[in-house]
Design an enzyme around this catalytic site. Structure first.
Site, mmCIF file in Angstrom:
data_model
loop_
_atom_site.group_PDB
_atom_site.id
_atom_site.type_symbol
_atom_site.label_atom_id
_atom_site.label_comp_id
_atom_site.label_asym_id
_atom_site.label_seq_id
_atom_site.Cartn_x
_atom_site.Cartn_y
_atom_site.Cartn_z
ATOM 1 N N LYS A 1 44.218 40.397 11.846
ATOM 2 C CA LYS A 1 44.623 39.008 12.134
ATOM 3 C C LYS A 1 45.681 38.969 13.233
ATOM 4 C CE LYS A 1 45.625 38.209 7.779
ATOM 5 N NZ LYS A 1 45.043 39.427 7.159
ATOM 6 N N THR A 2 46.699 39.818 13.128
ATOM 7 C CA THR A 2 47.738 39.869 14.157
ATOM 8 C C THR A 2 47.161 40.338 15.487
ATOM 9 O OG1 THR A 2 49.395 40.371 12.456
ATOM 10 C CG2 THR A 2 49.999 40.802 14.746
ATOM 11 N N ASP B 1 52.941 34.777 10.816
ATOM 12 C CA ASP B 1 52.274 35.571 9.796
ATOM 13 C C ASP B 1 52.661 35.080 8.405
ATOM 14 O OD1 ASP B 1 50.589 37.532 8.880
ATOM 15 O OD2 ASP B 1 52.064 39.143 9.012
ATOM 16 N N THR C 1 46.929 35.852 3.993
ATOM 17 C CA THR C 1 46.043 36.577 3.083
ATOM 18 C C THR C 1 45.698 35.716 1.871
ATOM 19 O OG1 THR C 1 47.984 37.568 2.017
ATOM 20 C CG2 THR C 1 46.940 38.824 3.780
#
Length: 340
Positions: free
Chosen positions: A66-67, A111, A160
């Protein structure tokens, strides 16, 4: 290539070797073909209009990129990339300081956005929609609200736990991306690329073996590859063949499906101590010496996806597949309970 700015309060466990293996373009990013196809369209359309890309919401299990994907988006947009995490943003002034410092078309990555405080969410709403901030000056009866302009930017929120993100915040995102676990073929491509970057010699059979026991996660695949490199350098001639991989995985306690010692301990604890279940999460966590949060967030999802554990209203139950994988026979009286 975009400039990367990391917020000073942002804590990350990413080491330099992992950063080196990260792809820098959508073409280098392995797997997730549908996501990449759509992103190429969205990015090119935004560039053609000379606008910032719409806000993106990226969800999925940890370690899937994702990052990395957020950084690639910034690179493809030729924009600055600013990184922080929701837990690092404690007060509205923390978020306001970042937002007012953004340059035009910056990709701002948050995040674990599901952990953002409600007061900060409300500040983000206006910034995402109107590119302005509501700021209170003064206190008491003399307090007044002013609007502070913010340069057009792209917010990329990663999580998540998509279900924990509030509906008002989620509705502000124009693009919703769900990253799924990787197939063995996709992970094989990841391992092959990483081995090439690290100048490692590895057999095709070894690549598939590492991919097969990486739990569908590129981060785990790269981690295992680095450990295989260590064993091969010290105990072999540096060549990562299937023999050194098999012996090294056994020493690390990782089996063919990627189960670790603690994964197997969870299963055997339910079988040996509680007759295969059901057993409550708190009781099971105490038995294995871990917190309930660690059990539920880290270990159980993989065991459930593999079909080894079921969550029932009465607790966790081990399945037939788990018995077969562990080479155990299920007793005829297991899972039978007297009802009073």
């Amino acid at each position: 290539m975009s400039d990367i700015v990391v917020d000073s309060n942002f804590n990350t466990n990413t080491d330099l070797s992992e950063v080196r293996l990260r792809p820098s373009s959508l073409d280098q990013f392995q797997g997730q073909s549908e996501i990449k196809k759509n992103l190429k369209v969205f990015i090119q359309a935004a560039l053609n209009r000379n606008e910032s890309l719409d806000h993106l919401f990226i969800s999925g299990p940890p370690g899937l990129g994702k990052t990395t994907l957020a950084g690639i988006i910034a690179s493809e947009m030729n924009a600055e990339f600013k990184v922080t995490s929701a837990p690092a943003l404690d007060k509205p002034k923390d978020l306001a300081g970042i937002l007012t410092s953004l340059t035009e078309n910056t990709v701002f990555f948050i995040d674990e956005i599901h952990r953002l405080k409600p007061a900060l969410e409300e500040m983000l709403y206006i910034a995402m929609e109107d590119y302005e901030l509501d700021w209170i000056i003064g206190q008491g009866p003399s307090a007044r609200s002013i609007r502070v302009p913010v340069a057009p930017f792209t917010l990329v929120g990663a999580t998540t736990k998509a279900g924990s993100v509030s509906a008002p915040l989620f509705s502000r995102f124009g693009i919703d991306l769900r990253i799924d676990l990787y197939s063995v073929e996709e992970l094989s491509a990841v391992v092959r690329r990483s081995a090439s970057i690290e100048n490692l010699e590895i057999s095709d059979e070894g690549i598939v073996k590492i991919a097969s026991c990486s739990r569908g996660t590129p981060r785990i695949a790269n981690r295992i590859l680095r450990r295989m490199r260590d064993f091969a350098e010290i105990e072999s001639d540096g060549y990562i063949g299937i023999e050194i991989i098999n012996s090294s995985l056994a020493r690390l306690g990782i089996d063919d499906l990627g189960l670790t010692k603690l994964d197997r301990r969870i299963l055997t604890t339910v079988i040996n101590n509680y007759g295969g279940g059901p057993v409550g999460a708190e009781t099971l966590a105490i038995n294995i010496g871990e917190s309930v949060e660690t059990l539920e967030d880290f270990y159980e999802p993989f065991l459930i996806r593999m079909g080894f554990i079921q969550r029932t209203p009465r607790g966790r139950v081990v399945t037939e597949n788990a018995y077969k994988h562990l080479g155990l026979r299920k007793k005829s009286n297991e899972n039978e309970r007297l009802l009073f």
